[in-house]
Design an enzyme around this catalytic site. Structure first.
Site, mmCIF file in Angstrom:
data_model
loop_
_atom_site.group_PDB
_atom_site.id
_atom_site.type_symbol
_atom_site.label_atom_id
_atom_site.label_comp_id
_atom_site.label_asym_id
_atom_site.label_seq_id
_atom_site.Cartn_x
_atom_site.Cartn_y
_atom_site.Cartn_z
ATOM 1 N N ASN A 10 6.611 13.521 -6.880
ATOM 2 C CA ASN A 10 6.082 12.696 -7.959
ATOM 3 C C ASN A 10 6.920 12.980 -9.198
ATOM 4 O O ASN A 10 6.799 14.041 -9.806
ATOM 5 C CB ASN A 10 4.614 13.062 -8.200
ATOM 6 C CG ASN A 10 3.958 12.178 -9.244
ATOM 7 O OD1 ASN A 10 4.608 11.280 -9.798
ATOM 8 N ND2 ASN A 10 2.694 12.438 -9.522
ATOM 9 N N ARG A 87 5.771 9.173 -4.718
ATOM 10 C CA ARG A 87 4.688 8.457 -5.393
ATOM 11 C C ARG A 87 5.303 7.544 -6.455
ATOM 12 O O ARG A 87 6.092 7.995 -7.284
ATOM 13 C CB ARG A 87 3.749 9.465 -6.052
ATOM 14 C CG ARG A 87 2.624 8.791 -6.744
ATOM 15 C CD ARG A 87 1.648 9.764 -7.328
ATOM 16 N NE ARG A 87 0.658 9.000 -8.062
ATOM 17 C CZ ARG A 87 -0.219 9.536 -8.884
ATOM 18 N NH1 ARG A 87 -0.241 10.826 -9.067
ATOM 19 N NH2 ARG A 87 -1.080 8.785 -9.523
ATOM 20 N N HIS A 176 -4.526 4.666 -9.128
ATOM 21 C CA HIS A 176 -5.219 5.749 -8.402
ATOM 22 C C HIS A 176 -5.576 5.324 -6.984
ATOM 23 O O HIS A 176 -6.503 5.883 -6.373
ATOM 24 C CB HIS A 176 -6.542 6.180 -9.091
ATOM 25 C CG HIS A 176 -6.371 6.828 -10.420
ATOM 26 N ND1 HIS A 176 -7.241 6.609 -11.461
ATOM 27 C CD2 HIS A 176 -5.447 7.704 -10.880
ATOM 28 C CE1 HIS A 176 -6.855 7.320 -12.511
ATOM 29 N NE2 HIS A 176 -5.759 7.991 -12.181
ATOM 30 N N ARG A 237 -7.139 8.349 -23.506
ATOM 31 C CA ARG A 237 -7.046 6.880 -23.478
ATOM 32 C C ARG A 237 -8.412 6.260 -23.779
ATOM 33 O O ARG A 237 -9.437 6.736 -23.287
ATOM 34 C CB ARG A 237 -6.572 6.403 -22.098
ATOM 35 C CG ARG A 237 -5.086 6.615 -21.872
ATOM 36 C CD ARG A 237 -4.676 6.209 -20.471
ATOM 37 N NE ARG A 237 -4.257 7.352 -19.700
ATOM 38 C CZ ARG A 237 -4.077 7.357 -18.382
ATOM 39 N NH1 ARG A 237 -4.306 6.265 -17.672
ATOM 40 N NH2 ARG A 237 -3.678 8.441 -17.761
ATOM 41 N N GLU A 382 -4.332 13.669 -2.857
ATOM 42 C CA GLU A 382 -3.415 12.526 -2.818
ATOM 43 C C GLU A 382 -2.171 12.844 -1.987
ATOM 44 O O GLU A 382 -1.616 11.974 -1.329
ATOM 45 C CB GLU A 382 -3.045 12.121 -4.247
ATOM 46 C CG GLU A 382 -4.225 11.492 -4.966
ATOM 47 C CD GLU A 382 -4.036 11.345 -6.459
ATOM 48 O OE1 GLU A 382 -4.266 12.331 -7.179
ATOM 49 O OE2 GLU A 382 -3.677 10.257 -6.907
#
Ligand code: AMP
Length: 406
Positions: A10, A87, A176, A237, A382
């Site tokens: 990633n 990813r 996600h 956020r 993940e």
């Protein structure tokens, strides 16, 4: 068959996260994170079993970080890698699943870069560096958006002029996906349903947060939209705000786009609501217990907005087999689970306080009370999901070579 190995990568603009996963083991053989790339203080921390070490990346280059992976892999893998899984945040409408990386796939990832300007270019760099280090094995891209490509148009379209969608790709994509897919698959196993079956509301609550309605392994709707800013309150956020906020701030305060973007992405969410105290839920839960008003408000708004999102997504499902909490907050905060489920009594959802209080680090478990639909805490993984998707793609390619080429 040998126990195949996948290196999961990633790549961010200043970081490189990696994990070496085997087909059969639940834990990584090797994992680590190179940080502060692009500076002279670059460093790569890694661990394998009980061994923890770090390597300086003094030139700060992604290529140096990638190259320093090679001896580590040789040391801990003891056999050749089967594939590298990358990813990638945004696959636009191009990708509905894992894809073998070739020139066409690279071009499509580049095509989606305007939709994820902070992520896709860095991930393209990671892919290019990795292909130079790990030659002669397949490299596979796994997209955060791919799982949500099953959403119907009434869930993914914004009520905007059609040309913005057809000519500029302005629509809801969702993110996600790897995590929502993983926990909903695990939920079917945990509840003894047919593999991959069930109607789930999933809440991935980490630094970024999103919800998803999953029916029989397909995403039907999700809270994030064209970018990962839409939807829930997150660490820094804002999640949903009135779309007129931009023009209001520009008119009344003279703020430019960059300042507004920065405020919505980096200064809002839990951090903004808690009067700048923290974006970390642990800190806020502790401060709330001490009576900090901003921390209390941040936790309350987070849970209420989460419950409202789950309730809204319920309309995508024919029934609710369970609500799933995952991610750092979802897995570890009994308070967030309790406050959220309190707002969902209309659905007959209720938590068993003792089960909810079970300390973190436990395997997947049920925490509902009495007759409530299932409420599940499922640790996400993940990297495991990426590993499985890479190997499934290779198996498929081995049996259907012609389709793969088409
Ligand atoms: P992730 O991005 O999945 O690693 O999740 C990171 C988030 O998990 C951070 O906001 C942490 O505050 C939160 N987190 C981790 N442990 C706990 C905990 N015990 N209680 C509340 N939040 C936690």
């Amino acid at each position: 068959m040998t126990d195949r190995l996948v290196l999961v990568i990633n790549c961010g603009s200043s970081s490189l996260k990696f994990a070496l996963r085997s087909e059969s083991e639940q834990k990584p053989l090797l994992s680590g994170l190179a940080e502060r790339l692009g500076t002279a203080d670059g460093v790569m921390n890694w661990k394998a079993g009980d061994i923890r070490e770090h390597v300086a990346i003094t030139d700060g280059k992604h290529s140096t970080a990638m190259a320093s992976l090679l001896p580590l892999i040789e040391r801990f893998a003891h056999r050749p890698l089967t594939a590298v899984g990358h990813r990638v945040v945004h696959g636009g409408e191009h990708f509905t699943g894992a894809s073998l990386i070739d020139d066409e796939v690279l071009a499509a990832i580049e095509d989606s870069a305007p939709l994820a300007p902070l992520h896709n270019p860095a991930q393209l760099t990671g892919i290019s560096e990795a292909r130079q280090v790990f030659t002669d094995i397949p490299h596979i891209a796994i997209f955060d958006t791919a799982f949500h490509q099953s959403m119907p148009p009434h869930a993914y379209r914004y009520a905007l002029p059609e040309a913005l969608y057809s000519q500029h790709g302005v629509r809801r994509y969702g993110f996600h996906g790897t995590s929502h897919r993983f926990v909903s698959t695990q939920a079917s196993l945990l509840m003894g349903l047919e593999p991959g079956h069930g109607a789930w509301l999933t809440a991935h609550l980490g630094n970024g947060c999103s919800t998803c309605a999953v029916l029989d392994g397909k995403s039907l709707d999700t809270s994030m939209g064209m970018t990962p800013l839409e939807g829930l309150v997150m660490g820094t956020r804002s999640g949903d705000v009135d779309p007129n906020l931009h023009s209001h701030l520009a008119r009344t305060l003279g703020w430019g786009l960059e300042r507004i973007d920065n405020m919505l992405n980096r200064e809002s969410g839990l951090l903004g609501l808690s009067e700048g105290l923290s974006n970390d839920m642990r800190t806020l839960v502790a401060a709330r217990a001490e009576g900090h008003a901003g921390a209390s408000l941040a936790v309350e708004v987070f849970c209420y907005r989460l419950a409202r999102s789950l309730a809204g997504l319920a309309v995508a499902l024919p029934r609710i087999d369970g609500v799933i909490f995952t991610g750092g907050i979802g897995e570890n905060s009994p308070l967030v689970r309790e406050l959220t489920v309190r707002h969902l009594a209309l659905f007959g959802l209720a938590i068993d306080p003792a089960a909810n209080a079970t300390p973190p680090g436990n395997p997947a478990r049920q925490i509902q009370a009495g007759n409530s639909p299932a409420i599940l805490v499922i640790p996400t993984d993940e990297e495991r999901q990426i590993t499985e998707e890479c190997l499934a793609l290779l198996d498929l390619a081995a049996t259907q070579p012609v389709e793969q080429e088409a």
